[in-house]
Design an enzyme around this catalytic site. Structure first.
Site, short mmCIF file in Angstrom:
data_model
loop_
_atom_site.label_atom_id
_atom_site.label_comp_id
_atom_site.label_asym_id
_atom_site.label_seq_id
_atom_site.Cartn_x
_atom_site.Cartn_y
_atom_site.Cartn_z
N CYS A 65 55.60 65.43 3.86
CA CYS A 65 54.23 66.03 3.66
C CYS A 65 52.98 65.27 3.66
O CYS A 65 52.05 65.98 4.07
CB CYS A 65 54.26 66.29 1.77
SG CYS A 65 55.79 67.44 1.37
N ASP A 66 53.06 64.10 3.45
CA ASP A 66 51.77 63.16 3.91
C ASP A 66 51.61 63.22 5.48
O ASP A 66 50.25 63.61 5.55
CB ASP A 66 52.22 61.69 3.51
CG ASP A 66 51.27 60.91 3.94
OD1 ASP A 66 51.12 60.68 5.26
OD2 ASP A 66 50.77 60.08 3.24
#
Length: 172
Positions: A65-66
């Site tokens: 996600c990062d």
């Protein structure tokens, strides 16, 4: 009652249940309400007239996600002012703001689906078992027609960044 879809997605190989309809290319984009802060909410109409790349991540504090959010933040600078890059997660607005500050992410608009899961259910990405939204990408044109959709079948995999960006570039 919302539609349940099973067998279309997994987390580390284990099946998960997605709540809501499958959005398809050519559909009118479903409306949604999400939070920009604890008290301020926005909907699809707040981005009217713009091409929208909606990057959905389960939780901003995980590796994929990062990386996904950082990648679309980098791409956003070259897409022009007629494009809005939106990242939707169920993280609270506080957590999103903290993460953006630490990561130097300033070109994507962070939106939180933590209160009602309205976005997740409208776009068929709400994960029944976890209360998160499934990783996915939606590109919506200036007239709110869906032009590109990627539902990932495995929650821990990366989306196809190039295809999503190319779908946006084809509209501007």
């Amino acid at each position: 009652m919302s539609q349940e879809r099973t067998g279309v997605a997994a987390f580390k190989g284990n099946p998960i249940t997605l709540i809501g309809p499958e959005v398809k290319v050519g559909d009118q984009a479903p409306d949604f309400t999400v939070n920009k802060s604890l008290v301020d909410s926005v909907s699809l109409k707040d981005f009217a007239g713009k091409v929208k790349l909606i990057s959905v991540v389960p939780s901003i504090d995980t590796g994929v996600c990062d990386a996904q959010t950082r990648r679309f933040n980098e791409e956003a600078a070259s897409l022009g002012e007629n494009v809005m890059v939106l990242t939707v997660s169920v993280d609270t607005p506080f957590a999103q703001s903290r993460w953006c500050g630490a990561a130097g992410v300033d070109k994507v608009v962070m939106l939180s689906d933590f209160k009602s899961h309205d976005f997740g259910q409208a776009y068929g990405v709400y994960i029944k078992e976890f209360g998160l939204d499934m990783r996915s990408i939606f590109v919506i044109d200036a007239n709110d027609k869906v032009q590109y959709v990627e539902y990932l079948s495995e929650m821990t995999e990366h989306p196809n960044y190039e295809q999503a960006i190319n779908a946006v570039k084809a509209l501007v």
